[in-house]
Design an enzyme around this catalytic site. Structure first.
Site, PDB file in Angstrom:
ATOM      1  N   TRP A  26       0.838  -1.209   0.000  1.00 31.55           N
ATOM      2  CA  TRP A  26       0.000   0.000   0.000  1.00 31.55           C
ATOM      3  C   TRP A  26       0.868   1.252   0.000  1.00 31.55           C
ATOM      4  O   TRP A  26       0.499   2.269  -0.599  1.00 31.55           O
ATOM      5  CB  TRP A  26      -0.967  -0.030   1.175  1.00 31.55           C
ATOM      6  CG  TRP A  26      -1.728  -1.317   1.209  1.00 31.55           C
ATOM      7  CD1 TRP A  26      -1.899  -2.154   2.273  1.00 31.55           C
ATOM      8  CD2 TRP A  26      -2.406  -1.949   0.107  1.00 31.55           C
ATOM      9  NE1 TRP A  26      -2.623  -3.257   1.899  1.00 31.55           N
ATOM     10  CE2 TRP A  26      -2.949  -3.156   0.587  1.00 31.55           C
ATOM     11  CE3 TRP A  26      -2.593  -1.618  -1.238  1.00 31.55           C
ATOM     12  CZ2 TRP A  26      -3.672  -4.025  -0.244  1.00 31.55           C
ATOM     13  CZ3 TRP A  26      -3.307  -2.485  -2.067  1.00 31.55           C
ATOM     14  CH2 TRP A  26      -3.837  -3.660  -1.562  1.00 31.55           C
ATOM     15  N   ASP A  27       2.018   1.215   0.649  1.00 29.44           N
ATOM     16  CA  ASP A  27       2.953   2.334   0.537  1.00 29.44           C
ATOM     17  C   ASP A  27       3.382   2.536  -0.910  1.00 29.44           C
ATOM     18  O   ASP A  27       3.448   3.661  -1.405  1.00 29.44           O
ATOM     19  CB  ASP A  27       4.200   2.064   1.387  1.00 29.44           C
ATOM     20  CG  ASP A  27       4.019   2.435   2.849  1.00 29.44           C
ATOM     21  OD1 ASP A  27       3.163   3.280   3.152  1.00 29.44           O
ATOM     22  OD2 ASP A  27       4.740   1.878   3.689  1.00 29.44           O
ATOM     23  N   ILE A  28       3.691   1.437  -1.577  1.00 25.51           N
ATOM     24  CA  ILE A  28       4.160   1.539  -2.960  1.00 25.51           C
ATOM     25  C   ILE A  28       3.048   2.064  -3.867  1.00 25.51           C
ATOM     26  O   ILE A  28       3.248   2.989  -4.666  1.00 25.51           O
ATOM     27  CB  ILE A  28       4.672   0.174  -3.443  1.00 25.51           C
ATOM     28  CG1 ILE A  28       5.923  -0.210  -2.652  1.00 25.51           C
ATOM     29  CG2 ILE A  28       4.970   0.193  -4.940  1.00 25.51           C
ATOM     30  CD1 ILE A  28       6.338  -1.653  -2.807  1.00 25.51           C
TER      31      ILE A  28
END
Length: 435
Positions: free
Chosen positions: A186-188
């Protein structure tokens, strides 16, 4: 050594073609972005933009950002994680606890003329640097903000994972506990959404002259993905919950297999052609045809292959378990089946990083505090060209350069101790002029 935007001296070693071709991989040249960030998503967005030619200036507190010491570390203590996510940026060191420091950052954000007025951040804690405050000084400001949740609440990738269902369908079929994913997916994804939002806002400003705030919530990214891939619709419309299936591929046929000499492969058959090729390569066409007749199944239909995945997987596992990898590889290479061996990170770096050296994505970077190693450039190939990786900056490496060239300030105008001397900061209008 100070590296300005576009300076690759001492950074990467791989041949480049002419200047015209190099410019094709730098379509964002001339765009200046101020990055106030930490950890993964927002730095990744800045990295993505820098690799496409933008001049990304990362703001750090005195002594460096908290993520500068994040694992893994080189022997010198330099963070390999930080070095990877900040390649090709410029970095300045500012005392963000002081009014003067925040004013410097605000001046940088609203300055820069047509190429500036863009900031990307993952924090709203400083009132001096909010969208509303900055917009009052520059109406066409583009302010891109990452939050944890839509309401502004905090969250990180691993808490978002927990809140959005995926750890409960990840892992071995018999797992009783949630299994978080090692990759901060989700960060990516959020970092790339931030990039998309920023470029969309810049396009809108180019067409209309209007600025705007762009907000991306980490939790929204995960929920949007779960919805777009059908997970949430399935949960609403089906009475059967999604189950864990280990390394099987949901909805079609794919799983891992082990050869007689211990090599492990991942095999995926998405199409009828893939499936028939796999059966031909393993000599199981007649056996599987007889099984299909007995079950009344059509294995050209991927739903049927998925439904009977355990039976089919056991048949194929028996074949792989009695063959050496070399024999299995020779059989698979004659097909269109999708497959790969499993490799560790150490495998990728083995033999003097041969696999990395042979990959055109990679180039050797000489990173201060680390040494020389192979690192990725941009995976976006523009007109056949990609930008090469550059070294990441040291703490405050470009402070003097940025404040001199962008704000017209000399060191004694921003380094004099505030309690003893009052320094009159130059006013910066949004066209980048001082007054």
């Amino acid at each position: 050594m100070s590296h300005g935007p576009g300076d690759t001296t001492g950074d990467a070693t791989r041949h480049t073609t002419g200047d015209a071709m190099s410019l094709r991989s730098q379509p964002l040249r001339g765009m200046r972005i101020i990055e106030i960030s930490s950890y993964v998503a927002t730095p990744l967005s800045g990295l993505t933009l820098a690799q496409l030619g933008a001049d990304v200036i990362r703001i750090e507190p005195v002594g460096g950002a908290p993520d500068r010491t994040r694992l893994p570390l080189a022997d010198s203590g330099t963070s390999l994680y930080w070095s990877g996510l900040n390649k090709g940026k410029r970095a300045i060191e500012v005392d963000l606890r002081s009014e003067r420091g925040r004013r410097l950052v605000a001046d940088l954000i609203v300055g820069g003329g047509r190429r500036g007025g863009i900031v990307i951040s993952n924090s709203e804690r400083d009132p001096d640097l909010t969208y509303e405050t900055l917009r009052a000084r520059r109406p066409d400001l583009i302010h891109v903000l990452l939050t944890g949740r839509r309401d502004g609440g905090t969250a990180v990738d691993y808490t978002v994972q927990a809140a959005t269902g995926f750890p409960l369908v990840t892992g071995p079929e018999d797992a009783a506990r949630p299994v978080n994913h090692l990759l901060p997916a989700w960060d990516i994804a959020a970092g790339l959404y931030l990039t998309t939002g920023l470029l969309a806002a810049e396009r809108h400003r180019l067409l209309t002259g209007e600025g705007q705030q762009v907000r991306v919530a980490l939790e929204d990214v995960a929920l949007a993905t779960a919805g777009n891939l059908g997970y949430l619709a399935e949960a609403q419309l089906s009475s059967t919950p999604r189950e864990r299936i280990g390394n099987y591929v949901y909805g079609t046929f794919g799983r891992d297999f082990t050869t007689a000499d211990g090599e492990r492969l991942m095999i995926v058959t998405l199409t009828p052609r893939h499936w028939r090729d796999l059966l031909t390569a393993t000599g199981l066409t007649e056996t599987v045809s007889a099984l299909a007749s007995a079950l009344g199944a059509d294995f050209d239909d991927e739903r049927e292959r998925y439904r009977h995945r355990t039976l089919l997987g056991d048949l194929l596992a028996s074949w792989f378990e009695t063959r050496a990898f070399s024999e299995a590889e020779a059989a698979l290479r004659t097909t269109r089946v999708l497959w790969s061996t499993y490799r560790s990170f150490s495998d990728l770096a083995a033999d003097g990083a041969r696999l990395l050296r042979e990959n055109p994505l990679m180039a050797e970077v000489r990173q201060p505090g680390v040494g020389a190693y192979w690192a990725p450039g941009s995976p976006v190939v523009m007109a056949g060209e990609q930008s090469l990786p550059k070294a990441s900056p040291g703490v405050g490496e470009h402070t003097d350069e940025v404040l001199r060239t962008e704000l017209g300030l000399l060191p004694d105008e921003y380094t004099t101790p505030e309690p003893t001397t009052t320094v009159r900061m130059k006013e910066i209008d949004h066209h980048g002029a001082t007054r």
